[in-house]
Scaffold this motif. Structure first.
Motif: not given
Length: 420
Positions: A141-142, A147-151, A175-181
């Motif tokens: 998220i920096a 972004a999403r990191i998935r296995p 169109d994906r929601d932002e992850l919160p800090l």
């Protein structure tokens, strides 16, 4: 007084991966004591909290330092290559890029897994599932909060020799929601460590002065400029400090302040001793007073100087030679209650661990304190046994890990059409 800027480029180039490896091994130092105090589950929770506190902050700092202003997977991977969580080769990330916002990586070798597998599947799952999921996202998220990191697959390994050790996809969707800090990282961004100003990079110097352009499969630090290497070393030392603060905060949420400080000091002592020995070997130093002063001055647990204000100088000559270590009473590190605050006249083990790693006969420590700070005189004495905290850290395969020259790095280019 030695500083990173006093080292020649070739020596700095060797030092950078050493500092990354040191940072990765901080958890080998601290987590054993957490397990003894609280058990495996609390250890995993602390691991998550310390990394999500520090990682978004130091990743943002490295982006600024090296001109990484993009929001795609390439810039994200560039940051990971300069992270103490991913020292080259020991954590052998292999990256692939599909387009601007899609890619992936696999770990061709995971030194952390090699360390943890002998402890059993429960510990492997704690590291590779419970800790990795939130901490990978905190790093991502920096660069982009979508972004999403998935296995794709990850340990425990089935079969037991599965290779690569794990594989992950990285996606960024508009169109994906932002992850919160993470709240912890917001708190960390207010520390002196997060805001300290380090050495500027001179864009006119010979060698690479930023990381714009192609993502490279490996970073050959000999290609970088002197001032860029100085700044990277300082940032890596600061990453140590940020992670240590996050550790103390996370432990402090579960016990009283005195116990948290004790566990922080044990963490510091273990990594201080292990890293000191590797630094001495990396820099080709001896066992004399000048070598000890150099190791102390360049050691990441005591730096960077702009943040800690710590100095180490040689004193005397011949058999009377020694080292004077000075820890000021007022600094950013003291204000943040960081590692230097763990060292006082009654608690000198972190300094003893460093001194003994240079030579076991650097065992005579005498400390005095006044309103301006702590002065520690280090002299020769009977050779002592290695401190237990250092011996615990040494169980990691990273203690004896050797870096290899992989030659000219190749650029990683996108394999598919851009979706931007």
């Amino acid at each position: 007084m030695m500083s990173y800027s006093d080292l020649p480029r070739p020596m700095l180039a060797r030092l950078v991966p050493e500092l990354q490896l040191s940072g990765q091994l901080i958890d080998r130092s601290g987590m054993a004591h957490l397990i003894a105090a609280f058990g495996r589950e609390v250890m995993a929770d602390v691991g998550v909290e310390e990394w999500i506190s520090a990682s978004p902050v130091y990743t943002a700092r490295m982006r600024t330092a090296l001109g990484l202003d993009g929001d795609g997977v390439e810039d994200m991977f560039k940051c990971m290559q300069l992270d103490i969580g991913a020292p080259p080769q020991f954590m052998d990330f292999r990256y692939s890029v599909t387009d601007t916002y899609h890619g992936g990586f696999e770990l061709n070798h995971c030194g952390a897994l090699i360390d943890v597998e002998p402890l059993g599947d429960d510990y492997v799952t704690a590291m590779c599932h419970h800790i990795e999921d939130p901490t990978f996202d905190a790093t991502a998220i920096a660069t982009n909060r979508r972004a999403r990191i998935r296995p794709l697959h990850r340990p425990p390994r089935r079969p037991a020799d599965r290779h690569p050790h794990c594989a992950w996809t990285v996606t960024i969707e508009p169109d994906r929601d932002e992850l919160p800090l993470p709240e912890q990282s917001i708190r960390m961004s207010r520390t002196r460590a997060a805001q300290v100003e380090l050495s500027a990079i001179d864009p006119t110097e010979e060698g690479r002065t930023d990381y714009r352009g192609h993502l490279l499969a490996d970073l050959r630090f000999a290609d970088w400029s002197h001032s860029a290497l100085v700044r990277i070393c300082e940032e890596l030392a600061l990453q140590h400090q940020l992670l240590a603060i996050g550790f103390t905060w996370a432990v402090g949420n579960r016990t009283d302040a005195e116990h948290a400080a004790t566990l922080s000091r044990k963490q510091l002592t273990g990594i201080a001793g292990l890293t000191a020995g590797r630094l001495r070997a990396c820099l080709g130093l001896g066992t004399d007073a000048t070598s000890l002063a150099t190791v102390l001055q360049l050691h990441p647990v005591l730096g960077p100087t702009q943040y800690t204000g710590i100095t180490a100088t040689r004193t005397g000559a011949g058999t009377e030679a020694g080292v004077l270590l000075r820890i000021p009473a007022s600094s950013g590190a003291i204000a943040d209650d960081g590692w230097p605050a763990r060292i006082d006249a009654e608690h000198l083990d972190p300094v003893l661990a460093i001194a003994a790693a240079v030579d076991p006969t650097w065992s005579a420590l005498r400390a005095s304190a006044d309103d301006t700070g702590l002065t520690i005189e280090i002299g020769r004495g009977p050779a002592g046994k290695e401190l237990g905290e250092v011996a615990i850290t040494r169980f990691s395969s990273g203690a004896t890990f050797e870096f290899a020259d992989r030659g000219i790095p190749l650029a990683i280019t996108p394999t598919g059409a851009s979706r931007r």
